[in-house]
Scaffold this motif. Structure first.
Motif, short mmCIF file in Angstrom:
data_model
loop_
_atom_site.label_atom_id
_atom_site.label_comp_id
_atom_site.label_asym_id
_atom_site.label_seq_id
_atom_site.Cartn_x
_atom_site.Cartn_y
_atom_site.Cartn_z
N LYS A 182 0.85 -1.20 0.00
CA LYS A 182 0.00 0.00 0.00
C LYS A 182 0.88 1.24 0.00
CE LYS A 182 -3.84 -2.19 2.51
NZ LYS A 182 -4.97 -2.26 1.60
N TYR A 226 -12.54 -20.68 6.89
CA TYR A 226 -11.16 -20.24 7.14
C TYR A 226 -11.09 -19.42 8.43
CZ TYR A 226 -7.66 -16.48 7.03
OH TYR A 226 -6.70 -15.56 7.39
N HIS A 240 -0.33 -7.91 9.06
CA HIS A 240 -0.46 -6.50 8.68
C HIS A 240 -0.22 -5.53 9.84
CE1 HIS A 240 -2.21 -8.61 5.40
NE2 HIS A 240 -3.43 -8.65 5.84
N LYS A 340 -13.76 -6.79 12.24
CA LYS A 340 -14.79 -6.86 11.19
C LYS A 340 -16.07 -6.24 11.75
CE LYS A 340 -12.72 -10.28 8.46
NZ LYS A 340 -12.16 -9.63 7.28
N GLN A 378 -5.96 4.08 4.18
CA GLN A 378 -7.10 3.84 3.30
C GLN A 378 -8.40 4.11 4.04
OE1 GLN A 378 -6.70 -0.32 2.30
NE2 GLN A 378 -7.50 -0.99 4.22
C1 BG6 Z 1 -6.66 -9.87 4.52
C2 BG6 Z 1 -7.54 -10.59 5.50
O1 BG6 Z 1 -5.32 -10.23 4.71
O2 BG6 Z 1 -6.80 -8.47 4.69
C3 BG6 Z 1 -8.99 -10.16 5.34
O3 BG6 Z 1 -7.44 -11.99 5.31
C4 BG6 Z 1 -9.10 -8.66 5.40
O4 BG6 Z 1 -9.81 -10.76 6.33
C5 BG6 Z 1 -8.11 -8.00 4.46
O5 BG6 Z 1 -10.41 -8.32 5.04
C6 BG6 Z 1 -8.10 -6.50 4.65
O6 BG6 Z 1 -7.34 -5.93 3.62
P1 BG6 Z 1 -7.62 -4.48 3.12
O7 BG6 Z 1 -6.56 -4.22 2.08
O8 BG6 Z 1 -9.01 -4.45 2.58
O9 BG6 Z 1 -7.49 -3.60 4.33
#
Ligand code: BG6
Length: 489
Positions: A182, A226, A240, A340, A378
């Protein structure tokens, strides 16, 4: 402009990731001239598709994702398909023949990228066969790109790593963490190390705390199977979130090389304070969404989602306080939260500076706001600096003002998406924005302590409403230290 020559073999080519990210990213690279005519893509998957069906699938994906048709036939003519059984030796022999035909046809110089965009349980088997059947035996480079999850905990990650290392060297393995692709995550280093204004203040003398939020509006969707085994801790924190913490906390590298940057990140991760099991509740909070409202729509709780146990103890939210025990950061909490079904889709970093030594504006109606540096990752991309200025017509009162820089480009074609950058980096052999094994291992070691504790103690779920900002206990993590979460919008 650098252009790249390679065969790209995508395992899991009929899947979602290939469709949504990989084909559109390759198309962008092609349109920008970063891929010349010297490339070929082999799609590999179980379905008995023909080349024509696959090419049509690729074209449809691009039209859906990009809505652009230019050069699409030329581009798609570089795509081939091979039905494949991951554990069948003969299948790899066919792949090998196809690879060498394409090598000659497109003058690929023996360069090969193997991209595993599929279920992780097959990573080891595939790597084993790629070597065993001689696909990795090539005159050019060979690189393995793998998607997460990289294991389920430290022991399983170690096992996976050992099986990959039998076929590929560490510097041939590109572990994807798409957050590192990103734009504004890559910008963390630039903001820190290219500005005289920030670097001298980037420590415990001037910063009181740092908050990293990555919230999502979506629920678990169709990924219940999953997610039940993963939860937010493994899905988002191990990779992340800790990667962003490492970039914020690391020392300046002596050079901008892959090895130097990675070694600073590793040092930062090593300095994270390890918890004993009984300390986990002091530092980490878990949550699971109940039913609620998402925009105008009523949504069900996590336990009612498809493929989710109705008694599930899986966390869909994690809030935490990370301490980094080194000279720079001693005493500065790094708060993280991700979940989430929260109120907004947003990834943001807030750096809160310490209060000035004395408040001259004592008569002001409110206490002076601290200075904040907000890095918007973002959906907005940019930075905002929160300062204080004079309130109009008053010599003793202040008002907060914001200096903002928006990085959002109007021309979406020229704003590379994370996957586009990462694919391009991999083709050029630049592994800086991929995670080294040492980073993966340290992150697992940290996260394992939390999951061990959580799996041994029942949670009282659900504990936050869909559409909210998570459980109350996460606010207490900060209020106990005299802080609060800064709003994310
Ligand atoms: C992924 C996860 O690695 O990252 C997802 O498995 C999550 O659950 C996603 O929704 C979020 O990514 P981004 O780029 O939308 O923030």
């Amino acid at each position: 402009q650098e252009t790249q020559v390679s065969l790209i073999m995508i395992f899991g080519a009929t899947g979602d990731l290939a469709k949504r990210k990989l084909f559109p990213s390759l198309y962008h690279l092609y349109r920008k001239g970063k891929l010349t005519d010297q490339f070929a893509v082999v799609g590999v998957a179980r379905r008995p598709w023909t080349n024509e069906e696959f090419v049509q699938h690729v074209k449809n994906s691009i039209e859906n994702a990009v809505g652009c048709h230019e050069d699409i036939d030329d581009f798609a003519s570089h795509f081939y398909y091979q039905p494949h059984d991951v554990s069948d030796t003969a299948s790899y022999q066919q792949l090998k023949e196809l690879a060498s035909e394409l090598d000659t046809k497109y003058r690929l110089e023996g360069n090969r990228i193997f991209y595993l965009a599929m279920a992780p349980e097959f990573f080891g088997t595939i790597a084993h066969h790629l070597k065993g059947e001689g696909l990795t035996d090539t005159a050019g480079f060979k690189r393995l790109v793998i998607e997460k999850p990289f294991g389920h905990d430290l022991p399983s990650a170690q096992e996976l790593n050992e099986s990959l290392r039998k076929a590929f060297k560490e510097d041939e393995i590109y572990r994807i963490d798409h957050y590192l692709g990103k734009q504004m995550v890559q910008n963390i280093e630039v903001i820190r190390f290219a500005n005289a204004l920030f670097e001298p203040l980037w420590n415990n003398r001037f910063i009181s705390n740092i908050q990293v939020t990555s919230s999502e509006v979506l629920g678990v969707e169709e990924r219940g199977r999953y997610y039940e085994k993963s939860g937010a801790l493994r899905d988002m924190v191990q990779n992340h979130m800790l990667q962003m913490v490492a970039l914020l906390a690391m020392e300046p590298p002596i050079k901008l090389t892959t090895d130097e940057i990675r070694s600073e990140k590793v040092k930062a991760l090593r300095a994270m304070r390890q918890m004993e099991a009984n300390e986990v509740p002091t530092y980490f909070v878990r949550g699971q969404y109940g039913s609620g409202v998402n925009g105008e729509t009523k949504v069900v709780g996590y336990r009612e989602e498809p493929n989710v146990d109705e008694q599930s103890n899986t966390e869909t939210y994690v809030g935490g306080k990370i301490l980094i025990d080194n000279f720079r950061w001693a005493g500065v909490p790094f708060y993280i939260r991700t979940g989430k079904r929260m109120a907004a889709k947003s990834t943001k970093i807030v750096v809160q500076f310490k209060d000035i030594p004395m408040n001259l504006y004592y008569g002001a109606t409110k206490p002076l706001s601290p200075n904040l540096l907000v890095i918007h990752i973002q959906p907005d991309e940019g930075i905002t600096l929160h300062l204080n200025a004079q309130r109009d017509g008053s010599s003793t009162e202040t008002k907060p003002v914001k200096l903002s820089f928006a990085n959002n480009s109007v021309d979406s074609m020229n704003t590379p998406e994370a996957y586009e950058k990462l694919l391009y980096d991999c083709m050029r052999g630049d592994a800086t924005n991929f995670t080294h094994w040492d980073e993966v291992a340290l992150s697992w070691a940290f996260v394992d302590k939390i999951s061990e504790y959580w799996s041994s103690t029942p949670a009282s779920f659900p504990n936050y409403e869909a559409g909210s900002m998570g459980p109350k206990q996460a606010d207490e993590l900060l209020s106990n230290d005299g802080f609060h979460w800064w709003p994310i919008d």
